[in-house]
Scaffold this motif. Structure first.
Motif: not given
Lengths: 205, 168
Positions: A24, A171, A186, A190, B36, B38-39, B41-42, B44-45, B48, B59
């Protein structure tokens, strides 16, 4: 479950977790050098909301009222920084970004930015957006010879490219993506849900 | 359907069952791994977009789901608690199928299924649903089939009783 079985399961889980943690990327080499005309709010503010955005992205347009509300609720405490992130899937996004930069060089970045988002539905679907952007520039009273010359030569595309490189390094995969003192948010939902809380956290740092 | 289970249980199915288990393991582990990388939050988006979960829960789900996929995938690949993992994997695929079909039925335009996060292949929602149906069937096959080259086989071996010594 026997001890041996449990032990094997734990070893496998730990190994998988370690592989992920090693692969990561958590640190980015990022720069905060952004032209001052793309910043709004108190330049000394401790809380910085950086937005990676695409002028042709509907979600980005929807997030503008949320950003405005955050800025109004945190006057003097918050700085907004705009970064370009035009997506390849949006035909006129790159040109819109170049046009906004060109307007910025004449000190009218935010006015042009607001116009692009307010009239997004108008210009997104046209066969050629350049005449539309020239119209907007004329409405803002810009030096049209200079504006057209610089837009035609894509003079400020390098600044857009710089933001794109930075977005990739961070990213950023979707627009809008925000960083509130480097905490990622994002999308507009959010930002609406967490924006105020993250600004508070940023102010406590 | 009965024929399917009969076939799955027969010893001839063992090589196919092994292939199914390895494929399931790789697909799930990679799906979790790419997410894993990638963030959260992405993810979650992306989630959504399906409009199934309350925003407040997105989240948590986005942080937990990739780890579950990764671990279930790894365990399936090596054949650890194979039957339990095949049930969990089946549950995951059934959930994904439900999410996609539900979104399509409500007319929600999904650009990308989000199955592999941003790093893996980008499937359209119908492609993803079809893939998940096949994988769900493979889960059933793995559940019912005897497994070769599985850690379970080694773990389940009981030590052989000592032969009684003849008295002198």
């Amino acid at each position: 479950m026997s001890g041996k079985r449990l032990g094997v399961g734990l070893v496998l889980a730990v190994a998988a977790v370690l592989v992920v943690l090693l692969c990561r990327q958590t640190q980015w080499n990022v720069s905060l050098r952004v032209p001052s005309y793309r910043q709004k709010g108190n330049p000394e503010a401790r809380a910085i909301l950086m937005e990676f955005s695409d002028f042709q992205c509907p979600n980005c347009a929807e997030s503008q009222p949320t950003i405005k509300k955050l800025l109004e609720g945190n006057k003097e405490k918050l700085r907004i920084v705009f970064r370009h992130y035009p997506l390849n899937t949006h035909k006129w996004a790159r040109l819109a970004a170049q046009a906004a930069e060109t307007a910025g060089m004449q000190g009218r970045f935010w006015e042009f930015h607001d116009m692009l988002f307010e009239k997004q539905k108008e210009w997104s679907k046209v066969p050629d957006a350049k005449p539309v952007f020239l119209q907007y520039a004329a409405q803002l009273g810009l030096d049209m010879d200079r504006f057209q010359r610089e837009l035609d030569s894509q003079r400020w595309d390098g600044l857009v490219q710089q933001d794109l490189i930075e977005g990739v390094a961070r990213q950023v995969n979707a627009t809008p993506t925000f960083f509130i003192n480097e905490r990622r948010v994002a999308g507009n939902s959010q930002l609406q849900a967490n924006g105020a809380r993250l600004v508070e956290l940023a102010l406590m740092e | 359907m009965t024929k399917f289970f009969e076939l799955a249980r027969s010893p001839k199915a063992a090589p196919w069952a092994l292939g199914a288990r390895l494929l399931l393991g790789v697909v799930l582990a990679l799906s979790g791994f790419f997410k894993l990388m990638a963030p959260a939050e992405e993810l979650a988006l992306t989630m959504e977009g399906y409009r199934l979960l309350e925003p407040g829960r997105l989240m948590t789900f986005a942080r937990v789901l990739p780890w579950v996929e990764l671990l279930v995938g790894v365990y399936l690949f090596v054949g650890y608690s194979t039957r339990l993992m095949s049930v969990l994997a089946g549950g995951l695929f059934a959930t994904f199928i439900f999410a996609i079909v539900s979104a399509l039925a409500r007319g929600i335009a999904l650009a990308d299924c989000g199955c592999f996060g941003r790093g893996g292949p980008h499937l359209s929602p119908p492609q993803a649903a079809a893939m998940d149906v096949v994988l769900l069937l493979l889960c059933a096959a793995v559940f019912y089939s005897p497994q070769k080259f599985a850690i379970d086989n080694w773990l389940n071996k009981t030590p052989s009783p000592k032969k009684p010594q003849p008295s002198k």
